[in-house]
Scaffold this active site. Structure first.
Site, mmCIF file in Angstrom:
data_model
loop_
_atom_site.group_PDB
_atom_site.id
_atom_site.type_symbol
_atom_site.label_atom_id
_atom_site.label_comp_id
_atom_site.label_asym_id
_atom_site.label_seq_id
_atom_site.Cartn_x
_atom_site.Cartn_y
_atom_site.Cartn_z
ATOM 1 N N LYS A 123 -28.952 6.036 -34.713
ATOM 2 C CA LYS A 123 -28.477 7.195 -33.966
ATOM 3 C C LYS A 123 -26.965 7.217 -34.060
ATOM 4 O O LYS A 123 -26.289 6.262 -33.665
ATOM 5 C CB LYS A 123 -28.920 7.039 -32.512
ATOM 6 C CG LYS A 123 -28.472 8.143 -31.579
ATOM 7 C CD LYS A 123 -29.195 7.971 -30.257
ATOM 8 C CE LYS A 123 -28.817 9.035 -29.249
ATOM 9 N NZ LYS A 123 -29.648 8.957 -28.037
ATOM 10 N N VAL A 136 -29.908 11.542 -35.844
ATOM 11 C CA VAL A 136 -30.658 10.312 -36.062
ATOM 12 C C VAL A 136 -31.079 10.216 -37.529
ATOM 13 O O VAL A 136 -31.545 11.190 -38.110
ATOM 14 C CB VAL A 136 -31.906 10.237 -35.149
ATOM 15 C CG1 VAL A 136 -32.640 8.923 -35.380
ATOM 16 C CG2 VAL A 136 -31.513 10.366 -33.690
ATOM 17 N N ILE A 152 -33.455 12.353 -39.698
ATOM 18 C CA ILE A 152 -34.666 12.561 -38.907
ATOM 19 C C ILE A 152 -34.526 13.758 -37.973
ATOM 20 O O ILE A 152 -35.318 14.693 -38.023
ATOM 21 C CB ILE A 152 -35.016 11.304 -38.079
ATOM 22 C CG1 ILE A 152 -35.344 10.127 -39.008
ATOM 23 C CG2 ILE A 152 -36.203 11.595 -37.170
ATOM 24 C CD1 ILE A 152 -35.537 8.812 -38.286
ATOM 25 N N GLY A 187 -29.548 16.354 -32.092
ATOM 26 C CA GLY A 187 -29.548 16.861 -30.718
ATOM 27 C C GLY A 187 -28.119 17.043 -30.270
ATOM 28 O O GLY A 187 -27.198 16.954 -31.078
ATOM 29 N N THR A 188 -27.945 17.264 -28.988
ATOM 30 C CA THR A 188 -26.586 17.480 -28.493
ATOM 31 C C THR A 188 -25.742 16.213 -28.654
ATOM 32 O O THR A 188 -24.540 16.275 -28.833
ATOM 33 C CB THR A 188 -26.609 17.841 -27.000
ATOM 34 O OG1 THR A 188 -27.493 16.937 -26.350
ATOM 35 C CG2 THR A 188 -27.083 19.261 -26.777
ATOM 36 N N TYR A 189 -26.410 15.051 -28.610
ATOM 37 C CA TYR A 189 -25.700 13.775 -28.687
ATOM 38 C C TYR A 189 -25.182 13.480 -30.089
ATOM 39 O O TYR A 189 -24.201 12.780 -30.264
ATOM 40 C CB TYR A 189 -26.669 12.659 -28.282
ATOM 41 C CG TYR A 189 -27.961 12.731 -29.056
ATOM 42 C CD1 TYR A 189 -28.063 12.169 -30.325
ATOM 43 C CD2 TYR A 189 -29.074 13.421 -28.553
ATOM 44 C CE1 TYR A 189 -29.226 12.273 -31.058
ATOM 45 C CE2 TYR A 189 -30.239 13.527 -29.278
ATOM 46 C CZ TYR A 189 -30.308 12.952 -30.534
ATOM 47 O OH TYR A 189 -31.446 13.077 -31.269
ATOM 48 N N GLY A 190 -25.890 13.977 -31.106
ATOM 49 C CA GLY A 190 -25.544 13.616 -32.469
ATOM 50 C C GLY A 190 -26.771 13.666 -33.369
ATOM 51 O O GLY A 190 -27.633 14.535 -33.179
ATOM 52 N N ASP A 231 -35.273 11.632 -18.282
ATOM 53 C CA ASP A 231 -35.538 12.637 -19.310
ATOM 54 C C ASP A 231 -36.838 12.325 -20.043
ATOM 55 O O ASP A 231 -36.907 12.402 -21.268
ATOM 56 C CB ASP A 231 -34.369 12.722 -20.296
ATOM 57 C CG ASP A 231 -34.381 14.037 -21.081
ATOM 58 O OD1 ASP A 231 -35.098 14.979 -20.650
ATOM 59 O OD2 ASP A 231 -33.722 14.114 -22.119
#
Lengths: 423, 453
Positions: free
Chosen positions: B63, B47, B39, B42-45, B165
């Protein structure tokens, strides 16, 4: 921590009963020489966490969360199959993060490694590699089922008692910006906070700290422990007790708080003033009244108080080589001694008994070969002994699991053997 | 002998027994879910869209946090603060308007959070209206979106959670038309923190949605920062573009937080320069001196709203959410009670209630995962993965994409149409066309591959 305890994971999934606690120790019981050692483990490891926490400058709440994580971990695992020291380090590491005051993994590993390598632990196997601690963190969080929000009695305590201007919890008390808000099932009186003499909150705070030396934090909701700590304070803290006894209204209410009263307070004379209730001038705060109005079960509070006192009795037989840290145990004892309550006399008995303990090596390293330590009923237990017990448990477990003859894990029930031997 | 052996093992690998036991009991992500496609990232990983094998094919969004790497080797370096927060908070909350966490799976050094799946998000709705339909978002639709957003925010704030956020990309909508606040990666509890909020995260909230007190360097802030962001989201839904689209001044080499001159100017151009009357505390703000050097502006929010909000009450709501003084700013609860929601058209519980089928925003587009190493892949794909470590051969990437494509198409019929217009770019990256221009899986795959390599 989210703020509604009644919908929290802590309340819904992690308040457990004694049967679950017993079940969690089934494997360990097969390897421990005396089941009482396991209770001493509770004190011992909580102390290790607190001391490591102090080295890392962790706040009390972080240390408390780490301790709860540790206890939850050992609901699912056995001492005989794990290394409690790496678990402790991981608990502290995670708790620092969940309480929003993280420490770097490098510092965590360095401090833990150094601290654990010293006497009495002498743990040489603690990894120097950061990734080993991180790996343990991973497994730990999994075993905790990702429920990382922990409620503690401190918040309740500070909500109930007006904070005084004293040192230790000042920083933490500074967070007290909002009122009690434990959600819809509010158990307070709504009457505001209690005003207590100097030192009373300090004592209650220390008693709360002490409850982490047992499984109480797994069995009871934190607000109950806070109320109980406060309750014990009322009995044991001399200035507070005097204040209560001067109060005519509280004397009336004392009847409601009877159960503990009968067990602890030797003075029943104040009850005679019980008919002066109409004169509500309130010269001193009505502490007992405040208590009775709390929407908590006082018999339950009394029984929790009993458990805390049992913990102190057990703890009294546990001796650390280093000077004892400042827990309320000592202060409770000294205060209790002053008023000469039955509780303190029990303490004295075990005090004197501890030195006449039979066959228990108090100092030095005993010959391991045939000397299986027994706790007995009055023997003194030291970290050194507990370390040996732990090592033996783990080695035996490992040998049993890898026993080549049977090909199947074999565990000898030492408890059973002993019982049979005793006939 | 045995004792010696066990003694040695306890010294060298004390947790071997434990790990063996745990690893055996563990259920893997791929044993429970079929990964349908990728999908967003982002910086986190990253999805993924996934289908549960057990629960009648229920759809979820998984995620996956970026695994830690030292060079090429994935290793344990400690779970990030953001992951810990998101996990810890999500486990404690449950609300209709917050994306629900189904489970967390820790496997092979990676963390997977399984969330309920939401087909749309606010950013996508904005794009759909600005790019495809070329009309304003109908009042009722807009009002319903905001009402449910506020409803979720009231819940978060009642739990003493700051989201920190809020922006269109983080606010999702299910196919059934229910708004779901997502991404609690920056969220945290403000109930008696052990340290001031500022000590934890120097920069919070994506710049366009950042409240003035944050821009002026406030050390202490509160729930009002989320309410400002809601104001920005309302304005963006109404005008189909960010209301305060400033340029972010980046952190300098010493990680000092710079003065956000441009962003403040963008705000002042609409709301005017704040003075003591608007905001008694403004003088005490760390960046006050810098702020005073900016050109003064008059408030023209009313004018701004005329063509965009077309309701006096709508303007009032926006004006109160854009109060400079955080203490005077409307709280989420007050906003939810606002008269704007009580006048016609009223908000609906299905935000799409009055939207005709041909005007519905498109389904979330999924692409094939161009980074197979991010997901536990089937064994034969994993083998090829090793070969690609150093030499990324275009043809090979295609083959792999095709393989994955066949696999997932077999598993799922509701693949999104190629070329459907959506963007999953984050607000901070700018709501540009994103990946919308790529129509084929292979095209996207090779492009991303090149970028990653």
């Amino acid at each position: 921590m989210a703020t509604d305890f009644w919908v929290s994971s802590h309340y819904k999934r992690w308040i457990i009963d004694r049967a679950t606690l017993r079940q969690a120790r089934v494997d360990d019981l097969q390897y421990v020489e005396d089941p009482e050692f396991l209770d001493f483990f509770s004190i011992f490891f909580a102390n290790v966490i607190a001391k490591l926490g102090k080295k890392l400058n962790l706040r009390q709440r972080v240390i408390a969360s780490a301790t709860v994580f540790f206890r939850r971990f050992y609901l699912k695992n056995s001492y005989c199959e794990t290394d409690p020291f790496i678990v402790i380090a991981a608990c502290c590491y995670v708790a620092a993060k969940t309480e929003e005051s993280p420490i770097h993994i490098k510092n965590m590993v360095a401090e833990a490694r150094l601290f654990f390598s010293q006497t009495p632990y002498c743990v040489k196997s603690f990894p120097s590699d950061n990734s080993k601690l991180a790996e343990m963190e991973f497994y730990l969080v999994d075993d905790l089922e990702c429920d990382l929000t922990i409620f503690h009695p401190y918040r309740t305590l500070l909500s109930l008692v007006r904070k005084e201007d004293s040192s230790e919890f000042q920083a933490e008390a500074g967070e007290l910006s909002l009122g009690i808000d434990d959600g819809i099932r509010y158990w307070g009186t709504g009457d505001g906070q209690l005003e207590l003499p100097d030192g009373a909150l300090q004592l209650a705070w220390s008693i709360v700290n002490d409850t982490y030396r047992s499984d109480l934090c797994l069995i009871y909701p934190p607000h109950l422990l806070a109320v109980t700590a406060l309750y014990l304070t009322l009995v044991l803290h001399a200035p507070t007790r005097d204040m209560i006894q001067q109060h005519p209204q509280s004397a009336l209410r004392q009847g409601q708080a009877q159960s503990l009263d009968q067990q602890i307070s030797p003075r029943r004379s104040s009850r005679q003033a019980s008919h002066s209730s109409g004169t509500g001038k309130k010269p001193a705060p009505d502490i007992v009244g405040f208590f009775a109005d709390l929407n908590v079960s006082m018999p339950l509070v009394a029984s929790v108080a009993q458990e805390i006192i049992s913990l102190y009795t057990l703890w009294d037989r546990y001796k650390e080589d280093s000077p004892p840290e400042n827990t309320s145990r000592t202060s409770v004892q000294s205060q209790a001694a002053q008023v000469g309550s039955p509780f303190s006399s029990a303490t004295h008995v075990s005090h004197s008994g501890s030195h006449s303990g039979v066959g228990t090596p108090v100092t030095g390293i005993p010959d391991v070969a045939n000397d299986v330590p027994k706790v007995g009923t009055t023997g003194v237990v030291t970290p050194m002994i507990l370390m040996q017990v732990l090592t033996r448990m783990r080695e035996n477990r490992l040998s049993d699991l890898s026993h080549p003859a049977s090909g199947r894990p074999v565990a000898v029930n030492k408890m059973l053997e002993r019982t049979q031997a005793a006939g | 002998m045995l004792e010696e052996w066990s003694h040695t093992l306890l010294q060298t690998d004390p947790m071997r027994l434990y790990r063996a036991k745990r690893d055996q009991a563990r259920r893997t992500v791929t044993s429970k879910y079929i990964i349908l496609g990728f999908i967003s990232s982002g910086t986190y990983g990253r999805v993924y869209k996934a289908q549960c094998i057990e629960r009648e094919g229920q759809i979820y969004a998984i995620k996956k946090f970026k695994p830690d790497k030292e060079g090429d080797v994935v290793t344990y370096t400690g779970i990030s603060q953001s992951a810990i927060r998101e996990i810890a908070l999500n486990k404690e909350i449950a609300h209709e308007n917050i994306v629900a966490l189904k489970e967390v799976i820790l496997e092979e050094k990676s963390i997977y959070m399984v969330f309920e799946f939401a087909e749309h998000d606010f950013l996508q709705v904005i794009h759909h209206h600005s790019q495809t339909l070329r009309i304003q978002i109908p009042s009722q639709f807009l009002k319903s979106l905001i009402y449910q957003l506020l409803n979720g925010l009231v819940y978060l704030h009642s739990m003493h959670i700051l989201h920190r956020d809020l922006k269109p990309a983080n606010i999702l909508i299910t196919a059934a038309g229910v708004v779901k606040i997502g991404d609690l990666g920056l969220a945290r509890l403000i109930y008696r923190p052990l340290q001031p909020l500022f000590a934890g995260d120097k920069v919070v909230v994506t710049i366009w949605y950042r409240a003035p007190e944050l821009l002026l360097g406030a050390k202490h802030y509160n729930k009002a920062v989320d309410c400002w962001a809601v104001g920005c989201v309302i304005a963006e839904l109404a005008s189909l573009r960010p209301i305060f689209k400033g340029e972010e001044a980046k952190l300098d080499s010493k990680k000092n937080v710079p003065f956000q001159r441009d962003q403040l100017l963008k705000i002042f151009e609409v709301l005017g320069t704040p003075d003591d009357a608007d905001w008694p505390g403004v003088r005490d703000m760390p960046e006050y001196q810098n702020m005073k050097r900016l050109d003064p502006y008059q408030n023209r929010l009313s004018e701004w709203c005329q063509s965009r909000i077309r309701s006096q009450q709508g303007y009032e709501l926006l004006r109160q959410l854009f109060a400079y003084d955080p203490d005077k700013r409307l709280t989420a609860k007050e906003a939810l009670m606002h008269k704007w929601f009580q006048e016609d058209p009223r908000p609906t519980w299905n935000v799409f209630h009055y939207i005709s089928a041909n005007q519905l925003p498109p389904q979330r587009r999924i692409t094939q995962d161009e980074a197979p190493s991010m997901m536990g892949v089937p064994a034969h794909t994993a083998q090829t993965q090793a070969q690609t470590q150093n030499q990324i051969v275009q043809a090979h990437a295609h083959a792999q994409a095709q393989h994955l494509s066949q696999q997932s198409q077999a598993n799922l019929s509701q693949q999104s149409k190629p070329g459907s217009v959506t963007s999953f770019g984050s607000g901070s990256a700018g709501p540009g066309p994103g990946q919308g221009g790529y129509s084929g899986n292979q095209g996207t795959s090779s492009r991303k591959k090149a970028r990653i390599g």
